[in-house]
Design an enzyme around this catalytic site. Structure first.
Site, PDB file in Angstrom:
ATOM      1  N   TYR A 102       0.813  -1.209   0.000  1.00  0.00           N
ATOM      2  CA  TYR A 102       0.000   0.000   0.000  1.00  0.00           C
ATOM      3  C   TYR A 102       0.853   1.268   0.000  1.00  0.00           C
ATOM      4  O   TYR A 102       0.335   2.365   0.209  1.00  0.00           O
ATOM      5  CB  TYR A 102      -0.937   0.009   1.212  1.00  0.00           C
ATOM      6  CG  TYR A 102      -2.092  -0.973   1.113  1.00  0.00           C
ATOM      7  CD1 TYR A 102      -2.204  -1.859   0.046  1.00  0.00           C
ATOM      8  CD2 TYR A 102      -3.055  -1.025   2.093  1.00  0.00           C
ATOM      9  CE1 TYR A 102      -3.239  -2.763  -0.041  1.00  0.00           C
ATOM     10  CE2 TYR A 102      -4.110  -1.931   2.024  1.00  0.00           C
ATOM     11  CZ  TYR A 102      -4.195  -2.799   0.952  1.00  0.00           C
ATOM     12  OH  TYR A 102      -5.236  -3.692   0.872  1.00  0.00           O
ATOM     13  N   LYS A 138       4.702 -14.336   4.974  1.00  0.00           N
ATOM     14  CA  LYS A 138       4.870 -15.249   3.856  1.00  0.00           C
ATOM     15  C   LYS A 138       6.355 -15.295   3.499  1.00  0.00           C
ATOM     16  O   LYS A 138       6.764 -15.189   2.340  1.00  0.00           O
ATOM     17  CB  LYS A 138       4.021 -14.796   2.668  1.00  0.00           C
ATOM     18  CG  LYS A 138       3.901 -15.808   1.529  1.00  0.00           C
ATOM     19  CD  LYS A 138       3.193 -17.075   1.918  1.00  0.00           C
ATOM     20  CE  LYS A 138       3.049 -17.991   0.686  1.00  0.00           C
ATOM     21  NZ  LYS A 138       2.591 -19.338   1.063  1.00  0.00           N
ATOM     22  N   ASP A 146      -1.245 -17.677   4.344  1.00  0.00           N
ATOM     23  CA  ASP A 146      -2.249 -18.455   3.629  1.00  0.00           C
ATOM     24  C   ASP A 146      -2.738 -19.632   4.476  1.00  0.00           C
ATOM     25  O   ASP A 146      -3.936 -19.908   4.553  1.00  0.00           O
ATOM     26  CB  ASP A 146      -1.713 -18.925   2.277  1.00  0.00           C
ATOM     27  CG  ASP A 146      -0.337 -19.573   2.359  1.00  0.00           C
ATOM     28  OD1 ASP A 146       0.309 -19.477   3.420  1.00  0.00           O
ATOM     29  OD2 ASP A 146       0.099 -20.166   1.356  1.00  0.00           O
ATOM     30  N   ASP A 165      -5.327  -6.562   6.061  1.00  0.00           N
ATOM     31  CA  ASP A 165      -6.565  -6.160   5.404  1.00  0.00           C
ATOM     32  C   ASP A 165      -7.381  -7.393   5.023  1.00  0.00           C
ATOM     33  O   ASP A 165      -8.584  -7.478   5.299  1.00  0.00           O
ATOM     34  CB  ASP A 165      -6.214  -5.339   4.163  1.00  0.00           C
ATOM     35  CG  ASP A 165      -7.371  -4.481   3.677  1.00  0.00           C
ATOM     36  OD1 ASP A 165      -8.447  -4.508   4.299  1.00  0.00           O
ATOM     37  OD2 ASP A 165      -7.190  -3.778   2.665  1.00  0.00           O
ATOM     38  N   ASP A 197     -10.900  -9.107   7.063  1.00  0.00           N
ATOM     39  CA  ASP A 197     -12.165  -9.260   6.347  1.00  0.00           C
ATOM     40  C   ASP A 197     -12.627 -10.711   6.381  1.00  0.00           C
ATOM     41  O   ASP A 197     -13.833 -10.985   6.482  1.00  0.00           O
ATOM     42  CB  ASP A 197     -12.014  -8.789   4.901  1.00  0.00           C
ATOM     43  CG  ASP A 197     -12.172  -7.285   4.757  1.00  0.00           C
ATOM     44  OD1 ASP A 197     -12.088  -6.581   5.787  1.00  0.00           O
ATOM     45  OD2 ASP A 197     -12.383  -6.806   3.627  1.00  0.00           O
TER      46      ASP A 197
END
Length: 326
Positions: free
Chosen positions: A120, A167, A199, A223, A227
């Site tokens: 971002y 990751k 993941d 983010d 969610d």
């Protein structure tokens, strides 16, 4: 002492749920001065800029900011507003509430998301026709800062389990840096933690959310994972958030502008009111924050409920019920 609160409803249901949260705050015995600022799609159309300078300055100089949502201009509004309050941490609780039909009622998670860098950072380029790149920025300083904040948050709020999401098996330098910095803070300060590939963590959160408490994440992972957690507890309409800086902070619901229901008066104000409770806690009004949270929990349990939770109540009905609980 009067607290100056910047109020920026923005677009869509932000225009409905932010006034609801202000109504709840006004029901408390706390001296607030609310000053409204404009931002979002309609402001861009009217004025040629989605976030006017005076709105940016309002947020920068207020004691705290309550923000609703932005539509197509979200990146042009929320990212600069987070910068205005010098935010480095995005705090996103995801709890299952009594009386709400949830996939995993045992869920009680808080995502501590790095808020300044990662993908971002906005460094994108077109290096040839049809070929674009995105530069991911991860620094030791920012990674240490968010890790320390996450460990301290867990310690202060009674969470025993802290997980560092990453990751690093694939993004060896960037996520390797994030993980290395977080581990260094844990070792220096004596904090216990686990780490997990983001993941695999997404799957484990669905299967065994009770095994997790505070999750410290790079920007994009925080983010996405927060969610995902919304699906465990009944939807985005229940998730508040805080964008925390050293002295200032901005509070917003996670749900966005929801244009499909905007203007119908049926938006669930719970996430925004819970964001206002986080605002109260940030300003040192812990007892009032607890009262507001308890009032929201009471209404979620006993009703009335908006259509997203299976009811037929309006935003106004739910807001009035929360005030009655207070």
């Amino acid at each position: 002492m009067t607290e100056l609160i910047a109020v920026i409803p923005g677009d869509g249901i932000g225009q409905e749920v932010v006034p609801a949260a202000v109504e709840v705050l006004e029901a408390l015995d706390v001296e607030f001065e609310f000053v409204e600022g404009d931002a979002g799609d309609a402001v861009l159309e009217a004025r040629g800029e989605a976030l006017p300078e005076e709105t940016y300055e309002l947020a920068a100089n207020a004691d705290a900011t309550l923000f609703g949502a932005a539509g197509e201009t979200a990146a042009d509004v929320i990212l600069p507003l987070r910068e205005a309050v010098d935010s480095f941490a995005n705090v996103r609780p995801a709890r299952a509430y009594p009386g709400v039909d949830s996939l995993r009622p045992e869920t009680d998670l808080v995502f501590i998301r790095e808020n300044t860098e990662g993908v971002y950072s906005g460094i994108e380029s077109e290096i040839a026709e049809g070929v674009t790149t995105l530069t991911r920025v991860i620094t030791d300083d920012a990674s240490r800062k968010i890790a320390r904040y996450g460990f301290e948050y867990a310690d202060s709020n009674g969470f025993d389990d802290v997980t560092v999401a990453h990751k690093a098996n694939v993004m060896r330098m960037t996520d390797g840096q994030f993980l290395e910095s977080a581990v260094a803070v844990a070792e220096e300060e004596g904090y216990e933690y686990d780490d997990a590939l983001m993941d695999a963590l997404a799957m484990h959160l669905l299967l065994r959310p009770e095994e997790y408490g505070v999750v410290i994440c790079p920007n994009l992972a925080g983010d996405v994972l927060s969610d995902l957690a919304a699906g465990l507890v009944g939807g985005l309409g229940l998730l508040p958030s805080a964008n925390v800086g050293e002295e200032n902070a901005l509070f917003e619901p996670v749900h966005g502008s929801a244009p499909d229901i905007a203007g119908q008066g049926i938006a669930n104000p719970a996430a925004t009111v819970l964001s206002a409770a986080m605002l109260l806690d940030h300003l040192g009004y812990g007892e009032d924050a607890d009262r507001v949270t308890a009032a929201v929990e009471g209404v979620l349990s006993d009703g009335p409920r908006t259509p997203d939770l299976g009811g037929d109540a309006s935003t106004t009905d739910v807001t009035a019920a929360i005030v009655d609980q207070l």
